[in-house]
Design a protein around this motif. Structure first.
Motif, PDB file in Angstrom:
ATOM      1  N   LEU A  15      42.686-100.439 -24.821  1.00 59.43           N
ATOM      2  CA  LEU A  15      43.845-101.304 -24.633  1.00 59.43           C
ATOM      3  C   LEU A  15      44.037-101.646 -23.156  1.00 59.43           C
ATOM      4  O   LEU A  15      44.255-102.816 -22.800  1.00 59.43           O
ATOM      5  N   LEU A  16      43.937-100.664 -22.286  1.00 55.75           N
ATOM      6  CA  LEU A  16      44.078-100.913 -20.850  1.00 55.75           C
ATOM      7  C   LEU A  16      42.953-101.807 -20.329  1.00 55.75           C
ATOM      8  O   LEU A  16      43.168-102.654 -19.463  1.00 55.75           O
ATOM      9  N   GLY A  17      41.749-101.622 -20.856  1.00 56.88           N
ATOM     10  CA  GLY A  17      40.634-102.484 -20.463  1.00 56.88           C
ATOM     11  C   GLY A  17      40.869-103.932 -20.864  1.00 56.88           C
ATOM     12  O   GLY A  17      40.586-104.850 -20.099  1.00 56.88           O
ATOM     13  N   VAL A  18      41.410-104.142 -22.049  1.00 54.59           N
ATOM     14  CA  VAL A  18      41.711-105.500 -22.507  1.00 54.59           C
ATOM     15  C   VAL A  18      42.785-106.128 -21.624  1.00 54.59           C
ATOM     16  O   VAL A  18      42.688-107.299 -21.235  1.00 54.59           O
ATOM     17  N   VAL A  19      43.805-105.367 -21.274  1.00 53.33           N
ATOM     18  CA  VAL A  19      44.871-105.879 -20.405  1.00 53.33           C
ATOM     19  C   VAL A  19      44.308-106.247 -19.031  1.00 53.33           C
ATOM     20  O   VAL A  19      44.606-107.317 -18.494  1.00 53.33           O
ATOM     21  N   GLU A  20      43.480-105.397 -18.458  1.00 53.68           N
ATOM     22  CA  GLU A  20      42.917-105.686 -17.137  1.00 53.68           C
ATOM     23  C   GLU A  20      41.957-106.872 -17.182  1.00 53.68           C
ATOM     24  O   GLU A  20      41.907-107.679 -16.261  1.00 53.68           O
ATOM     25  N   ALA A  72      45.358 -87.470 -31.882  1.00 54.31           N
ATOM     26  CA  ALA A  72      45.075 -86.969 -30.537  1.00 54.31           C
ATOM     27  C   ALA A  72      43.645 -87.292 -30.125  1.00 54.31           C
ATOM     28  O   ALA A  72      43.386 -87.643 -28.978  1.00 54.31           O
ATOM     29  N   LEU A  73      42.710 -87.213 -31.062  1.00 55.52           N
ATOM     30  CA  LEU A  73      41.317 -87.523 -30.743  1.00 55.52           C
ATOM     31  C   LEU A  73      41.093 -89.019 -30.532  1.00 55.52           C
ATOM     32  O   LEU A  73      40.289 -89.428 -29.707  1.00 55.52           O
ATOM     33  N   LEU A  74      41.797 -89.834 -31.281  1.00 50.64           N
ATOM     34  CA  LEU A  74      41.589 -91.277 -31.196  1.00 50.64           C
ATOM     35  C   LEU A  74      42.480 -91.981 -30.182  1.00 50.64           C
ATOM     36  O   LEU A  74      42.193 -93.106 -29.781  1.00 50.64           O
ATOM     37  N   SER A  75      43.554 -91.339 -29.759  1.00 45.87           N
ATOM     38  CA  SER A  75      44.500 -92.015 -28.868  1.00 45.87           C
ATOM     39  C   SER A  75      43.911 -92.298 -27.483  1.00 45.87           C
ATOM     40  O   SER A  75      44.178 -93.358 -26.908  1.00 45.87           O
ATOM     41  N   VAL A  76      43.119 -91.398 -26.949  1.00 48.21           N
ATOM     42  CA  VAL A  76      42.551 -91.613 -25.608  1.00 48.21           C
ATOM     43  C   VAL A  76      41.586 -92.807 -25.600  1.00 48.21           C
ATOM     44  O   VAL A  76      41.745 -93.711 -24.772  1.00 48.21           O
ATOM     45  N   PRO A  77      40.608 -92.876 -26.486  1.00 48.65           N
ATOM     46  CA  PRO A  77      39.738 -94.064 -26.473  1.00 48.65           C
ATOM     47  C   PRO A  77      40.502 -95.351 -26.786  1.00 48.65           C
ATOM     48  O   PRO A  77      40.222 -96.402 -26.206  1.00 48.65           O
ATOM     49  N   LEU A  78      41.469 -95.265 -27.680  1.00 51.37           N
ATOM     50  CA  LEU A  78      42.262 -96.444 -28.015  1.00 51.37           C
ATOM     51  C   LEU A  78      43.072 -96.909 -26.803  1.00 51.37           C
ATOM     52  O   LEU A  78      43.135 -98.110 -26.509  1.00 51.37           O
ATOM     53  N   LEU A  82      44.239 -99.959 -12.386  1.00 57.32           N
ATOM     54  CA  LEU A  82      43.808 -98.651 -12.869  1.00 57.32           C
ATOM     55  C   LEU A  82      42.386 -98.330 -12.413  1.00 57.32           C
ATOM     56  O   LEU A  82      41.493 -98.171 -13.232  1.00 57.32           O
ATOM     57  N   PRO A  83      42.140 -98.228 -11.115  1.00 56.79           N
ATOM     58  CA  PRO A  83      40.762 -98.056 -10.651  1.00 56.79           C
ATOM     59  C   PRO A  83      40.105 -96.767 -11.115  1.00 56.79           C
ATOM     60  O   PRO A  83      38.913 -96.742 -11.341  1.00 56.79           O
ATOM     61  N   SER A  84      40.852 -95.702 -11.262  1.00 51.22           N
ATOM     62  CA  SER A  84      40.215 -94.441 -11.650  1.00 51.22           C
ATOM     63  C   SER A  84      39.771 -94.453 -13.117  1.00 51.22           C
ATOM     64  O   SER A  84      38.811 -93.794 -13.481  1.00 51.22           O
ATOM     65  N   PHE A  85      40.457 -95.220 -13.956  1.00 53.65           N
ATOM     66  CA  PHE A  85      40.083 -95.295 -15.364  1.00 53.65           C
ATOM     67  C   PHE A  85      39.016 -96.344 -15.619  1.00 53.65           C
ATOM     68  O   PHE A  85      38.180 -96.190 -16.492  1.00 53.65           O
ATOM     69  N   LEU A  86      39.085 -97.434 -14.884  1.00 52.15           N
ATOM     70  CA  LEU A  86      38.160 -98.536 -15.109  1.00 52.15           C
ATOM     71  C   LEU A  86      37.200 -98.637 -13.931  1.00 52.15           C
ATOM     72  O   LEU A  86      37.321 -99.492 -13.067  1.00 52.15           O
ATOM     73  N   SER A  87      36.247 -97.731 -13.889  1.00 54.79           N
ATOM     74  CA  SER A  87      35.347 -97.640 -12.740  1.00 54.79           C
ATOM     75  C   SER A  87      34.534 -98.908 -12.528  1.00 54.79           C
ATOM     76  O   SER A  87      34.137 -99.220 -11.411  1.00 54.79           O
TER      77      SER A  87
END
Length: 130
Positions: free
Chosen positions: A14-19, A4-10, A106-111
């Motif tokens: 992952l989403l940053g790499v995809v974008e 649970a602690l590592l899933s959010v940063p991971l 994902l604009p709100s996550f990747l400011s």
């Protein structure tokens, strides 16, 4: 608990790499359509001519159509064409410049990508018979 602690940063990584991959792919498509547009003007392909002569409106339509196939919506404001210019100090070239503002999914996550980086591509091609 550890997951649970590592899933959010991971997940964010992952989403940053995809974008980033999408942005890199978009830049590649822009370069390809700029090259195709310059070549279309230079050799007077049917998509860029009207009655056998260069036509800027047909050329812009050709380039925006090629971009749409790649999933990039371009308007005439994003495309600059010139059928008689110089490139690298040589005359007798056709040139195309394309600009596009990348929009992240994902604009709100990747400011850092929220307002979109401005991508551009340009190409030159020697005119037929030049």
């Amino acid at each position: 608990m550890e997951f649970a602690l590592l899933s959010v940063p991971l997940l964010l990584m992952l989403l940053g790499v995809v974008e980033f991959g999408r942005m890199y792919w978009t830049q590649h498509v822009l370069e390809e359509i700029a090259n195709a547009g310059a070549r279309c003007i230079g050799v007077l392909q049917s998509g860029c001519t009207k009655n056998g002569a260069y036509d800027s409106a047909n050329t812009i339509s050709y380039i925006s159509g090629r971009a749409a196939i790649g999933g990039i919506p371009l308007t005439s404001a994003n495309i600059v064409v010139n059928n008689n210019t110089s490139c690298s100090g040589l005359t007798g070239f056709s040139s195309v410049q394309v600009t596009y503002t990348f929009v992240t999914m994902l604009p709100s996550f990747l400011s850092s990508l929220a307002n979109g980086p401005h991508l551009s591509a340009s190409a030159c091609f020697p005119n037929q018979g030049a």
